[in-house]
Scaffold this motif. Structure first.
Motif, PDB file in Angstrom:
ATOM      1  N   ASP A 262     -72.047  74.223 -16.772  1.00 32.84           N
ATOM      2  CA  ASP A 262     -72.875  73.681 -17.858  1.00 32.84           C
ATOM      3  C   ASP A 262     -74.350  73.984 -17.625  1.00 32.84           C
ATOM      4  N   ALA A 435     -69.937  71.283 -25.066  1.00 36.54           N
ATOM      5  CA  ALA A 435     -70.019  72.143 -23.882  1.00 36.54           C
ATOM      6  C   ALA A 435     -69.421  73.523 -24.175  1.00 36.54           C
ATOM      7  N   GLN A 469     -65.536  80.487 -20.041  1.00 33.95           N
ATOM      8  CA  GLN A 469     -66.363  80.042 -18.918  1.00 33.95           C
ATOM      9  C   GLN A 469     -66.305  81.049 -17.771  1.00 33.95           C
TER      10      GLN A 469
END
Length: 690
Positions: A262, A435, A469
């Protein structure tokens, strides 16, 4: 090698002399005068900063052993490793220490000459006559233990000091394992910088420590290169990073940055939360292609010629020639921003070709001037406009037609509907970004302009990352290498990794070597065997961790008496969990009370009412406050000497599906280093009772 009548006293003397030498090294660094060796204030500031870092690295940590072992070689090691006569002794420690003459008193554990301390055995002695381990109480050397590897008659046995160090109570942040690194761990630690490695390791196998020690080793072996390119440790949350943050400084490494995923993608403020189904789609690698198509759609086909005026001359670039220039840049598939920057230079070059044909002799300055010409700038803006990554993602998530156009053939209509926002948003700042949205913006940002790449990245608890991610992390090490750490059985997100092959592909490190650690050094055998009953349901085919630690009575499963009223049952459960904490606090070390997130407020209230002080995950334990109240969602990666696990069924029920819930429970069950007490009122999950 000369034998001493009192070996312990001799070693204590060497420790005192080594500490004195380290203080002298620090004093020398503090006394450096740079006033006459720097040309200007900038050089002086840089040099002083380097000296300050050197002084910090030379700190003598009084309660940390300066050296923990000794090697007696049969023959002098090779000249490239260390100098010394036949039979020379080397003290192995956390950092190099030398005396006033420059002779080594302690050898850094990362040096080649130190390697046999971790890998030598009776079967493969590696030219070692004797390996000596030291035992400490605080910072005082109080014991030693010898292994005579060259003596064929001596029976090989498990080191008691090594076992004691592994089992030492854990108060405070995570400790280094520099004194206890095992041969299979050492191979990973010392693997080459040029290659990436993925470590699959069950609970207690030391994979996190291995990753951190690998960073320390690489900084030792490739300091100049990594000082230039940078290193980064990525963890799952702030609590985890706080827990591990003292390991590298204890090894003398102060410059390694730490972050969460993050943190890496913090282009916007995250204020929203996605439904699980939407988060899964947003985290899917297919979104990268949707973003690429949406971005390239901003490039239009030139329909008008450009007229460039310079002095009394006019130069005309026809539309078809502009179209060819744009087509060439699109075909190269370079970053959107780089192509946009290149287009005015391409147009200017076409003008210069016309100038040369007419007899002029323009130079580079003329080309740069043409590239800045208002007509050229206007044409570039019309054909290849600037794109803000956040605005691009905003439009995709809020404009159904725009999303459908660029997701066609990639996402089906139902998937598109899942990720579309229900209400239109005024702008980037007003949006309640999630996120997963921030990761999409990071992908779009990289499509516009290349992300800075580091020399080495360590990614811990990797099994919980989405494909997008992984791509975000991979962008940070495109020109460097990575150490990926995780356990497929501990994946607790809806998008958790199903195979390391897929994950490494998304990371851009498909050629990484996958190593599996199966020997457990932290979790007692009885505890890991109990938790491993879940493996067939959560990670079929994954090898069970085989703990080397026997600890009778390390597992207690206690059922709270059934009561008719739910409130009475809850109160009884609270009381039983607190009682188990009180029992655990009679032991030495840290205590973790782990519970389903929904149970945390009630347990906090009960602890407060009982006058029991407690910490939050990641807070440093002290001799006075050794109990930590841990939501199950934050337990991953943390360790406690004794764990009290409150109501396993509630941990499972707190997740969106049973598989994820059982994985969360597996994590909670395997946080104990010395003992686990399970308190339950509801029935245990059936997988634990088989």
């Amino acid at each position: 090698m000369q034998a001493h009548p009192n070996p312990l006293s001799h070693e204590q003397t060497h420790l005192a002399a080594s500490r004195s030498a380290l203080r002298a090294m620090r004093a020398d660094a503090e006394a450096l005068d740079i006033r006459d060796v720097t040309a200007n204030w900038v050089n002086a500031a840089v040099l002083q900063s380097q000296i300050d870092e050197r002084i910090k690295s030379l700190a003598d940590l009084s309660h940390t052993p300066l050296f923990f072992g000794r090697l007696d070689y049969l023959h002098a090691p090779g000249a490239e490793q260390a100098e010394g006569a036949e039979g020379e002794q080397f003290y192995i420690g956390r950092r190099h220490v030398h005396d006033a003459d420059g002779d080594p008193m302690v050898i850094d554990w990362r040096a080649p000459v130190s390697q046999p301390f971790y890998r030598a055995s009776k079967k493969t002695p590696m030219d070692i006559a004797l390996r000596r381990r030291f035992g400490y109480t605080g910072g005082d050397l109080t014991a030693y233990e010898d292994e005579r590897l060259s003596d064929a008659d001596e029976v090989e046995r498990t080191s008691k000091l090594l076992q004691q160090e592994i089992e030492r109570p854990r108060v405070g942040p995570m400790r280094d394992i520099v004194a206890t690194i095992q041969p299979e761990q050492d191979e990973i630690v010392r693997s080459d910088l040029g290659g990436s490695v993925c470590v699959q390791g069950g609970p207690g196998t030391g994979k996190t420590a291995v990753g951190l020690h690998r960073v320390a080793y690489l900084l030792y072996a490739h300091r100049e290169r990594l000082a230039r390119t940078g290193t980064l440790v990525i963890g799952p949350n702030k609590s985890f990073l706080h827990y591990i943050e003292q390991v590298l400084p204890a090894l003398g490494e102060l410059e390694v940055k730490q972050a969460t995923v993050d943190d890496l993608v913090a282009h916007v403020e995250v204020r929203g939360v996605d439904e699980a189904a939407a988060a899964v789609i947003k985290g899917d690698a297919r979104m990268a292609e949707v973003l690429r198509k949406a971005l390239r759609s901003h490039v239009s086909t030139p329909s008008e010629p450009i007229m460039v005026v310079r002095g009394s001359r006019r130069w005309r670039i026809p539309a078809y020639e502009l179209e060819e220039l744009v087509g060439e840049l699109l075909a190269r598939d370079i970053r959107y921003g780089a192509a946009r920057d290149a287009l005015p230079q391409r147009i200017a070059h076409a003008v210069l070709v016309q100038m040369e044909r007419s007899g002029e002799a323009p130079d580079d300055r003329v080309q740069d001037a043409v590239a800045r010409n208002p007509a050229v700038k206007a044409a570039v803006k019309a054909v290849w406009p600037p794109v803000d990554p956040a605005k691009l993602v905003l439009r995709l998530l809020s404009d159904a037609e725009f999303l459908a156009e660029h997701a066609e053939g990639i996402l089906d209509p139902d998937e598109q509907k899942l990720i579309l926002w229900a209400k239109p948003v005024r702008g980037v700042k007003a949006a309640k970004w999630s996120a997963a949205d921030a990761v999409l913006i990071d992908e779009a940002s990289d499509l516009v302009a290349r992300t800075h790449s580091l020399g080495h990245v360590v990614l811990d608890e990797a099994q919980d990352l989405s494909p997008m991610q992984y791509r975000a992390v991979g962008r940070r090490c495109t020109t460097g290498s990575a150490t990926v750490l995780g356990d497929l059985a501990q994946g607790t997100t809806p998008w958790a990794t199903r195979s390391w092959e897929q994950a490494l592909g998304h990371l851009g490190k498909g050629d990484a070597v996958v190593e599996e650690l199966t020997a457990g050094f932290r979790v007692p055998r009885e505890v890991i065997a109990f938790a491993s009953r879940l493996l067939p349901s959560i990670a079929p085919g994954l090898a069970e961790v085989k703990s080397v630690r026997e600890s009778a009575g390390s597992l207690v499963v206690r059922r709270v008496e059934d009561l008719e009223a739910d409130s009475l049952q809850a109160a009884s459960l609270d009381a039983a969990s607190l009682e188990a904490c009180v029992d655990s606090l009679r032991q030495e070390g840290s205590i973790g009370l782990i519970a389903a997130d929904a149970r945390i407020p009630a347990l906090a209230e009960a602890l407060d009412a009982a006058g029991m002080t407690y910490l939050s995950p990641g807070d440093e334990t002290t001799p006075d406050t050794r109990l930590t109240l841990v939501p199950a969602s934050l337990a991953k990666g943390l360790e406690y000497d004794y764990v009290v696990l409150d109501e396993p069924a509630a941990v499972v029920d707190g997740e969106p599906d049973e598989r994820t819930g059982l994985r969360r429970l597996y994590v909670a069950l395997t946080r104990a280093v010395s003992g686990l007490t399970v308190i339950h009122a509801a029935e245990l999950p059936e997988q634990l009772t088989r």
